[in-house]
Design an enzyme around this catalytic site. Structure first.
Site, PDB file in Angstrom:
ATOM      1  N   ALA A 172     -78.165 -34.952 -10.700  1.00 23.95           N
ATOM      2  CA  ALA A 172     -78.802 -35.948  -9.850  1.00 23.95           C
ATOM      3  C   ALA A 172     -80.244 -36.163 -10.271  1.00 23.95           C
ATOM      4  O   ALA A 172     -80.944 -35.216 -10.625  1.00 23.95           O
ATOM      5  CB  ALA A 172     -78.765 -35.482  -8.404  1.00 23.95           C
ATOM      6  N   THR A 209     -72.880 -36.704 -11.598  1.00 24.15           N
ATOM      7  CA  THR A 209     -71.510 -36.338 -11.994  1.00 24.15           C
ATOM      8  C   THR A 209     -71.461 -34.889 -12.487  1.00 24.15           C
ATOM      9  O   THR A 209     -70.492 -34.175 -12.214  1.00 24.15           O
ATOM     10  CB  THR A 209     -70.996 -37.317 -13.064  1.00 24.15           C
ATOM     11  OG1 THR A 209     -70.902 -38.617 -12.467  1.00 24.15           O
ATOM     12  CG2 THR A 209     -69.628 -36.915 -13.571  1.00 24.15           C
ATOM     13  N   ASP A 243     -87.519 -44.398 -10.429  1.00 25.61           N
ATOM     14  CA  ASP A 243     -86.554 -44.885 -11.412  1.00 25.61           C
ATOM     15  C   ASP A 243     -87.017 -46.263 -11.832  1.00 25.61           C
ATOM     16  O   ASP A 243     -87.243 -47.120 -10.990  1.00 25.61           O
ATOM     17  CB  ASP A 243     -85.174 -45.005 -10.756  1.00 25.61           C
ATOM     18  CG  ASP A 243     -84.209 -43.971 -11.297  1.00 25.61           C
ATOM     19  OD1 ASP A 243     -84.485 -43.383 -12.358  1.00 25.61           O
ATOM     20  OD2 ASP A 243     -83.182 -43.747 -10.656  1.00 25.61           O
ATOM     21  N   LYS A 275     -79.343 -49.195  -5.719  1.00 26.28           N
ATOM     22  CA  LYS A 275     -80.482 -49.189  -6.630  1.00 26.28           C
ATOM     23  C   LYS A 275     -80.818 -50.616  -7.037  1.00 26.28           C
ATOM     24  O   LYS A 275     -81.987 -50.995  -7.091  1.00 26.28           O
ATOM     25  CB  LYS A 275     -80.161 -48.336  -7.859  1.00 26.28           C
ATOM     26  CG  LYS A 275     -81.343 -48.164  -8.774  1.00 26.28           C
ATOM     27  CD  LYS A 275     -81.080 -47.099  -9.825  1.00 26.28           C
ATOM     28  CE  LYS A 275     -81.094 -45.705  -9.228  1.00 26.28           C
ATOM     29  NZ  LYS A 275     -80.706 -44.680 -10.197  1.00 26.28           N
TER      30      LYS A 275
END
Lengths: 510, 510
Positions: free
Chosen positions: A213, A220, A273, A305
């Site tokens: 994460a 994943t 991000d 996002k």
């Protein structure tokens, strides 16, 4: 108080290393006595960046100066991570010097001041980052300078290439090599293990590396780690892929785009991000892993996002251009991003959903199944396994026949054995305060709740969602159940959600 | 190995504090045992941000998890700075909890993504920064997001006001209160002590607070500290100013604009300075210190902080607008920034230059004297002490009569006594490799050399410049002399200069 007798320093200026037993996570810290002859002759001060040399290895570490008592004057203590990074053993003696000047930081400053950087600039920065020469605040400055639309296409291409060049690159000696990535922001959207199982069951090659994460409650790799071993090296990964056609491993244990892992470590606490970092991170890993055909899933929704058509198109265009510049075949798939996928949010809870879909369980979340099938269908066609229009039926066949489940088990066995994910010891339902229908679900707040409950570091922590958009809800009905491994975290998540509710109910006024 | 018997945790969940004896500079670190009941019940991990509570005080600290041996399971170790910040004593027991969520960070992210911030956003960020709630990487992100022209005038005004509001504000009960500031970038430009001495000798009030170096080899506070005490609190500072009309103290020991000091601590290693941060930093300190009339000296030159007319005009306009919005009378003076001022670069070396000018010594650097006189003259007129056109002769009179030197000594005596600055034990001349004339001096490289030699933390370190622009130089003639307190630093500075020469010679080809 009597003066301690100071040992005579060794002629070579070396210090005896001691594993001081302090866990500073990935940050390397070296502890030195205030009266240490090296500290004195080099003019070291607390928090100085120093280079520790041992047997041809060198690491950059932050200096903490210790009072008498904790260490002798001719000893240097190492944090657990520094000890590991230096591969130190009891009795080793190391030399410590000033860290070399960080010349590439002038490029980061140029970027902060709004200038464009060229390829050699990114090469220099990324090489220094990958080698651990950047302190965290310098990495934070670099990430912030590159965020917010301040990188153009050429810069993103240069950053991506620099990140590939800073690590190993796998050549599988054949094509196509399939890969997929979801841009994220949708909690629980754990399609990857299902897609890899279907695609590998079709006989295609899909050597999937995943991240942990970054800003979400589970990556994943975090999910797969609750099911099997994921920290394989390149040799072990090759063995699994040659045998089963696919794998599901953690990218961070490989030396593919190593700078990415360093950047992510700082991005995570900053909860930051950016398009350029995202594209460079995703594509550098894919290119280094030897992918020839990559499918990118971008969910679009008000709290995903990517939130708007405009953002989607900008990201799509950027990722296509960067892939193209690197000779990677790439397709972008836009998916619905209005609410979480599946029921679980958090590593083990998402693993339970994945297993249910693969096993064809009656309670398996339909949305997760449908998303995974759609992605697998696209990949089967993209890689030439199915003719256009035939991918969907082939994907259904591979999943419903149990071929994908068999392939998934075989992959997990090859990686070190399949295990059942854990269940958290502490669980508490969060109830609807009034009746109504579910008008909105805030993905970000829900992700925050799961993180405060302990995910992803507490693998069984997170939450299990009981409602979906449009559902009718009675007052007192559970909206979701918190899962935690520690009472403090359970209370913390609960308190945050009381102040910042994630699920909006409307209608049915009393 | 036998299992250790774990002590029963106290009912209140408190931990016994131990001063573990590790100097982490200003960063607060708390060390806890991996098996500590608080770590376990709260789900703490290494590098987590936690809040430590003791007797109504609370600090935010970074958690380092320690292996058995260093601490008992019911103990919490504190770094030296954390111990001081909590005012802890042996035997104290503290409670430790999760750090509260850092809500203002969403505003920092908004800024990184290119949005404008409003006044409440800056208030929230600055209050959290001043309270020590921001980890360093978050501060680095904030600084980077605000750099490079990304703050407009309204945002700079809001940031400045937020910084003033986060601390104490002195009211002197009279006007004018004079102040001055040099925007920097010119090594050795230490006019402030001379200007304060002249202005106070004229009977005006000039309560000068100065910073330590941000990105330079010495700040005025560093220089003054080699001459007298500078870490006075507001009460002691008031006493000096009421008696002598002026002072020369370090702003960081006061509680004026406390967020500024936190920001500077991260700006320094990043070597980052932006217009908006610069203006907010300078003006928040001036306003909080009660100044009514401020003179800002901005040297312009190819390697000064401000390099072009365009940059100068932009900065001048911004600083005037922000001063105006805060009711501060302000004048900007543009000065020549082509080379260092005086001979010394580094705290003690610059103090020697200041003393030479004040004492009227024959070897006093003329350029430093002339600059200080010009600034003092402007202030004398600006504050209404001298009529327009009369400031210059009044300033000369006050300096050449010895009145300024007498005032300077009186101020230093009031602050704790005047002392002679130290001289470094290690000195090494750097020689001209060939003959020529001095065509260019790179201020930034020269500053870097002085910093690598140990300035400003090693007060006597730095360099003494022997040539000025246009000087004729023989091969083998010393260009400057390195001063250092440690051989490692001397070698480090030397190595850097060999690779990055700071003084360009031209002409006289062999």
């Amino acid at each position: 108080m009597s003066q301690p007798v100071l040992p005579t320093p060794r002629g070579d200026g070396s210090l005896l290393l001691r594993r001081i037993g302090i866990d500073t996570l990935q940050e390397s810290v070296v502890y030195m006595h205030a009266d240490c002859h090296v500290c004195r002759s080099e003019g070291f001060e607390a928090q100085a960046r120093v280079e520790v040399h041992l047997n041809g290895r060198a690491i950059i570490a932050t200096l903490n100066v210790v009072d008498p008592g904790l260490l002798a004057v001719d000893e240097a203590g190492l944090s657990n991570s520094a000890w590991r990074a230096l591969n130190a053993a009891a009795g080793d003696r190391a030399t410590v010097s000033h860290a070399p000047a960080l010349d590439s930081m002038s490029q980061v400053r140029a970027k902060i001041y709004g200038n464009r950087l060229d390829a050699p600039a990114f090469d220099a920065i990324v090489a220094d980052v990958a080698a651990g020469r950047y302190p965290d605040i310098h990495i934070a400055a670099f990430l912030s300078a590159c965020a917010g639309g301040r990188m153009n296409v050429q810069e993103t291409i240069a950053l991506t290439r620099a990140m590939v060049a800073a690590g190993e690159r796998i050549d599988w000696g054949r094509a196509p090599i399939a890969d997929k990535h979801c841009v994220g922001g949708l909690p629980g959207n754990r399609t990857t293990p299902i897609v890899v199982a279907i695609v590998a069951a079709a006989g295609l090659t899909m050597p999937k590396t995943s991240s942990r994460a970054i800003t979400s409650p589970a990556g994943t790799a975090d999910v797969m780690e609750t099911l099997t071993r994921v920290d394989l090296d390149v040799t072990a990964m090759r063995r699994v892929v040659e045998r089963e056609g696919g794998c599901l491993v953690w990218g961070g244990a490989l030396t593919l785009s190593p700078a990415d892992d360093v950047l992510i470590r700082v991005e995570r606490p900053l909860d930051l991000d950016s398009d350029a970092q995202l594209v460079a991170s995703v594509l550098s890993k894919k290119i280094a892993a030897g992918a020839t055909h990559a499918l990118i899933d971008i969910p679009v929704g008000p709290t995903a996002k990517v939130r708007s058509d405009e953002d989607f198109l900008r990201l799509q265009r950027l990722i296509e251009q960067v892939a193209d510049a690197n000779g990677l075949n790439l397709r972008v798939l836009r998916t619905h991003g209005g609410q979480p996928v599946g029921r679980g949010i958090g590593p083990a809870l998402e693993a339970h959903d994945v297993l249910a879909v693969l096993r064809g369980a009656a309670h398996a979340p339909v949305d997760l199944r449908m998303r995974a099938l759609a992605l697998a269908a696209h990949l089967l066609e993209f890689c030439g396994h199915s003719r256009p229009g035939q991918g969907q039926s082939e994907a259904w066949r591979l999943l419903d026949s149990g071929a994908a489940w068999a392939k998934f088990q075989a992959i997990c066995e090859a990686q070190g054995g399949l295990r059942e994910p854990a269940l958290a010891p502490l669980r508490e339902p969060v109830l609807a305060a009034s009746a109504g229908y579910v008008a909105a679900i805030d993905n970000r707040r829900l992700a925050r709740v799961a993180k405060l409950a302990g995910a992803p570091s507490a693998a069984a922590a997170g939450l299990e969602l009981h409602v979906r958009l449009g559902d009718d809800v009675e007052a007192g009905q559970p909206l979701f159940t918190l899962h935690a491994q520690a009472p403090g975290e359970l209370a913390y998540a609960r308190r945050y959600h009381d102040a910042h509710p994630a699920i909006a109910l409307e209608g049915h006024p009393a």
